[in-house]
Structures are given as structure tokens and as C-alpha cells.
Design an enzyme around this catalytic site. Structure first.
Site, mmCIF file in Angstrom:
data_model
loop_
_atom_site.group_PDB
_atom_site.id
_atom_site.type_symbol
_atom_site.label_atom_id
_atom_site.label_comp_id
_atom_site.label_asym_id
_atom_site.label_seq_id
_atom_site.Cartn_x
_atom_site.Cartn_y
_atom_site.Cartn_z
ATOM 1 N N GLU A 36 12.728 39.740 65.620
ATOM 2 C CA GLU A 36 13.813 39.763 64.628
ATOM 3 C C GLU A 36 15.146 39.829 65.378
ATOM 4 O O GLU A 36 15.262 40.502 66.402
ATOM 5 C CB GLU A 36 13.720 41.019 63.754
ATOM 6 C CG GLU A 36 12.783 40.901 62.598
ATOM 7 C CD GLU A 36 12.772 42.180 61.755
ATOM 8 O OE1 GLU A 36 13.700 43.006 61.897
ATOM 9 O OE2 GLU A 36 11.825 42.341 60.974
ATOM 10 N N GLN A 94 19.428 15.632 58.687
ATOM 11 C CA GLN A 94 18.727 15.702 57.389
ATOM 12 C C GLN A 94 19.780 15.836 56.283
ATOM 13 O O GLN A 94 19.883 16.861 55.618
ATOM 14 C CB GLN A 94 17.773 16.888 57.369
ATOM 15 C CG GLN A 94 16.667 16.769 58.415
ATOM 16 C CD GLN A 94 15.622 17.843 58.247
ATOM 17 O OE1 GLN A 94 15.156 18.109 57.153
ATOM 18 N NE2 GLN A 94 15.260 18.479 59.352
ATOM 19 N N HIS A 127 27.331 14.741 62.321
ATOM 20 C CA HIS A 127 26.569 13.487 62.310
ATOM 21 C C HIS A 127 27.100 12.521 61.245
ATOM 22 O O HIS A 127 27.161 11.314 61.457
ATOM 23 C CB HIS A 127 25.092 13.812 62.077
ATOM 24 C CG HIS A 127 24.229 12.609 62.021
ATOM 25 N ND1 HIS A 127 24.118 11.719 63.075
ATOM 26 C CD2 HIS A 127 23.447 12.118 61.032
ATOM 27 C CE1 HIS A 127 23.308 10.745 62.731
ATOM 28 N NE2 HIS A 127 22.889 10.958 61.499
ATOM 29 N N ASP A 167 23.905 1.422 67.072
ATOM 30 C CA ASP A 167 23.302 1.003 65.802
ATOM 31 C C ASP A 167 24.408 0.757 64.775
ATOM 32 O O ASP A 167 25.572 1.106 65.005
ATOM 33 C CB ASP A 167 22.268 2.022 65.276
ATOM 34 C CG ASP A 167 22.812 3.422 65.180
ATOM 35 O OD1 ASP A 167 24.000 3.570 64.837
ATOM 36 O OD2 ASP A 167 22.062 4.378 65.434
ATOM 37 N N LYS A 191 19.686 -2.289 65.754
ATOM 38 C CA LYS A 191 18.451 -1.562 66.063
ATOM 39 C C LYS A 191 17.592 -1.423 64.819
ATOM 40 O O LYS A 191 18.105 -1.105 63.756
ATOM 41 C CB LYS A 191 18.829 -0.178 66.606
ATOM 42 C CG LYS A 191 17.685 0.739 66.889
ATOM 43 C CD LYS A 191 18.154 2.159 67.176
ATOM 44 C CE LYS A 191 18.489 2.919 65.911
ATOM 45 N NZ LYS A 191 18.733 4.359 66.142
ATOM 46 N N SER A 222 15.773 12.090 71.902
ATOM 47 C CA SER A 222 14.715 11.657 72.823
ATOM 48 C C SER A 222 15.263 10.690 73.877
ATOM 49 O O SER A 222 14.653 10.489 74.922
ATOM 50 C CB SER A 222 13.607 10.957 72.043
ATOM 51 O OG SER A 222 14.097 9.734 71.520
ATOM 52 N N GLY A 223 16.397 10.090 73.592
ATOM 53 C CA GLY A 223 16.998 9.125 74.514
ATOM 54 C C GLY A 223 16.570 7.690 74.225
ATOM 55 O O GLY A 223 17.075 6.752 74.834
ATOM 56 N N GLY A 224 15.644 7.520 73.277
ATOM 57 C CA GLY A 224 15.118 6.180 72.984
ATOM 58 C C GLY A 224 16.204 5.206 72.570
ATOM 59 O O GLY A 224 16.296 4.089 73.106
ATOM 60 N N THR A 225 17.035 5.633 71.627
ATOM 61 C CA THR A 225 18.083 4.743 71.106
ATOM 62 C C THR A 225 18.957 4.225 72.246
ATOM 63 O O THR A 225 19.181 3.023 72.394
ATOM 64 C CB THR A 225 18.955 5.514 70.090
ATOM 65 O OG1 THR A 225 18.114 6.053 69.089
ATOM 66 C CG2 THR A 225 20.017 4.625 69.467
HETATM 67 C C1 R5P Z 1 21.032 8.517 64.715
HETATM 68 O O1 R5P Z 1 21.492 8.216 63.600
HETATM 69 C C2 R5P Z 1 21.845 9.253 65.740
HETATM 70 O O2 R5P Z 1 23.203 8.873 65.701
HETATM 71 C C3 R5P Z 1 21.293 9.020 67.119
HETATM 72 O O3 R5P Z 1 21.369 7.633 67.407
HETATM 73 C C4 R5P Z 1 19.857 9.471 67.230
HETATM 74 O O4 R5P Z 1 19.728 10.770 66.732
HETATM 75 C C5 R5P Z 1 19.393 9.433 68.664
HETATM 76 O O5 R5P Z 1 18.073 9.819 68.720
HETATM 77 P P1 R5P Z 1 17.156 9.425 69.950
HETATM 78 O O6 R5P Z 1 17.882 9.802 71.218
HETATM 79 O O7 R5P Z 1 15.902 10.260 69.750
HETATM 80 O O8 R5P Z 1 16.880 7.960 69.886
#
Ligand code: R5P
Length: 311
Positions: A36, A94, A127, A167, A191, A222-225
């Protein structure tokens, strides 16, 4: 005015306090044996204008609870005004129902912060700008863009630039940076993400051939984008790709992914305390956002304009 901190990002809180030439409020934010959260403020805050610095980054729920309990402690100690300074606002992604029977957790978190007793909120690169409307208390949303633009000018200003949004959703943010870089041209990575947690680059809108590309986004998780976008830009003939991100969430093996990517450099701010792996990466550089937040706090306390910081 007083600056108090939870445990999520003490180096940033100390840097903000140093900018304001104030000590951090003497308080303990600790755990009971069963985990806690317990908060104890060791100095008088009655009638004070208090700013609580706490990012709701990993471990998100623990850090959120710390923020709520700090606010509750301050309210019960009769602080005059409590500002939740949330450099990284977790749960921000979210912000709408992606499907039936799903929550809007960003709104729930905003309700919790307000109910705990915050009088106002100060965040960095939310965001989505609309999240300001989730709070029924004044909410300032600071932009890291001026800090990033100065760094881009210093490092890449002599080269032909191309500002790139990874994106379609990030175009407004990218355009704002491009405007600060003498109206640099803008490109968009189209994307498509088929499943959550996976990203796939489809197409690049704009001619990036021979240009130093500046990818801009709010969050790297995660860095994927970013890594996929960087590869696609290099494949399209970019001279180099450097990414500027407000929030280095960098979950799981994201740092390793960045280290192996086509990115020349990843530049993040310190809204989230950099992990050991981040600090050790020679591909990642951290810009401090402390002076920007410190100046915004000073202006809120003085009741002067915060938006003019971005003119
Ligand atoms: C998405 O709308 C956010 O702006 C980022 O592009 C996203 O959260 C990046 O996530 P990840 O690094 O996992 O691809």
C-alpha cells in the site's frame, strides 16, 4: 509555492525545483509491507500553492496511486491550490472506445485525479489534445516542440530536412515542428496496424530522397512504429533518419530494437525517467524538459501567460 514529488521521476522533479531555486517539499512517499502507498508530508503546506510532480509511467498503476494519495494528503493538509504536474500522462492512449464494451480509461483517470482534489493539471504533449477536456479543471498541455526544434536546428540545420509523421494521426504534431524549422517540408508514413502491438509500414507520402528525415511522434513504446518507419524512409532514399519523441516509454526490448534499427539517433525527453538500458544506449539521447516545466510552473504561480511560452 512548493514543489512536491512522487517517486516516478525524482531526477526531473529535482531539476524542476532547481530551475525554480526551491527545495523539494520534505515528504515521504513510501510503501507499507503489503505495498500500500503511504504519504507523509513533513512540513507545513497550509495555504500554499503546491505542484506535485509525478509521471504516471511504468509501473503505471503504482505511480498513479502515488499521485492520487499525494494529492489527498495535500488537500487534507489544507494546501490552497494543488496542481498535478504529470509530465507523462499514462492511459492517454485509451481516450476513446476502440470497440463495444471497452472502457475510456483516460477519462476515468482524469476523474480520479480530479476527485482526489487536484485544482489544476499541467501535462506535456498529451497523446490527444482533447484529453484536456476530460478534466473539468484548468489543464495546461505543454509542447516539447520548441526544445526539439532548437536541437534539430543545432544538429541538422545545415542539411536539407524533411519532417516526417510516422502515421496519419501525427500530422498536426509534425506540421507544428516543421513550422518551427523554417517551414521544412512534410512527409507522412501511411501505417496500417492489423493487430494491437504490431505495426506495418505501407507507403511514404512525399519525396524523402537525399534528405535528413526528422521523424516526430509523442510516444515510443515497443518501438515498432518508429523502427519500421525509419527502415521504410531509408529504403526510399533518405540520407538519414533521426527520431524525436516526447515520451520514451520504451517497454520490453524496445531499446534493443532501437539499437539495431535504421535510426541514426533517437532523441527523447525526460518526461519519463530513462532506464539503465536507455542511458547506456549510444543511439539514444535525452533532452531535459525541466526548464520548460519549471517556467510553466512559475507562470502558473504568478498567474501570467503559459501559452506565450510557445509563441
Ligand atoms: C500512437 O498513436 C502513438 O502516437 C505512437 O505512435 C505509438 O504509441 C507507438 O507505439 P509503438 O512504439 O509500440 O509502436
Amino acid at each position: 509555492m512548493k514543489i512536491m514529488a512522487g517517486n516516478s521521476n525524482l531526477p526531473l522533479a529535482r531539476a524542476i525545483a532547481a530551475y525554480l531555486e526551491l527545495p523539494l517539499t520534505d515528504a515521504s512517499v513510501r510503501r507499507f509491507a503489503d505495498d500500500e502507498v503511504f504519504v507523509e508530508i513533513h512540513e507545513n503546506v497550509r495555504g500554499e500553492d503546491v505542484f506535485v510532480v509525478q509521471s504516471t509511467s511504468h509501473p503505471t498503476n503504482d505511480n498513479l496511486m502515488e499521485l492520487l494519495i499525494c494529492i489527498d494528503a495535500l488537500r487534507r493538509a489544507s494546501a490552497k491550490r494543488i496542481t498535478a504536474v504529470i509530465p507523462y500522462f499514462g492511459y492517454a492512449r485509451q481516450d476513446r472506445k476502440p470497440g463495444p464494451r471497452t472502457p475510456i480509461s483516460a477519462k476515468l483517470v482524469a476523474n480520479l485525479i480530479t476527485t482526489a482534489g487536484a485544482d489544476r493539471v499541467l501535462a506535456v504533449d498529451l497523446h490527444a489534445g482533447q484529453i484536456q477536456g476530460f478534466f473539468d479543471i484548468p489543464t495546461d498541455n505543454l509542447f516539447a516542440a520548441p526544445v526539439m526544434a532548437a536541437d534539430v536546428q543545432a544538429r541538422y540545420g545545415a542539411q536539407p530536412l524533411m519532417v516526417v509523421s510516422p502515421d496519419v494521426g501525427g500530422v498536426v504534431r509534425a506540421r507544428a515542428l516543421a513550422k518551427r524549422l523554417d517551414n521544412a517540408p512534410l512527409s507522412i508514413v501511411d501505417k496500417r496496424r492489423d493487430k494491437p502491438g504490431q505495426s506495418e509500414v505501407m507507403n511514404i507520402i512525399g519525396d524523402v530522397e537525399g534528405r535528413a528525415c526528422i521523424l516526430i511522434d509523442d510516444i515510443i513504446d515497443s518501438g515498432g512504429t518508429l523502427c519500421n518507419a525509419a527502415q521504410a524512409l531509408m529504403d526510399a532514399g533518405a540520407a538519414s533518419v533521426t527520431a524525436y519523441l516526447s515520451h520514451g516509454v520504451l517497454s520490453g526490448s524496445a531499446v534493443e530494437r532501437v539499437n539495431k534499427s535504421a535510426l541514426k539517433e533517437l532523441v527523447i525527453t525526460d518526461t519519463i525517467q530513462p532506464t539503465e538500458a536507455t542511458q547506456q544506449s549510444d543511439r539514444i539521447r535525452v533532452l531535459s524538459i525541466a526548464p520548460l516545466i519549471g517556467e510553466a510552473i512559475r507562470r502558473i504561480a504568478d498567474e501570467s501567460s503559459v501559452s506565450s511560452l510557445f509563441d
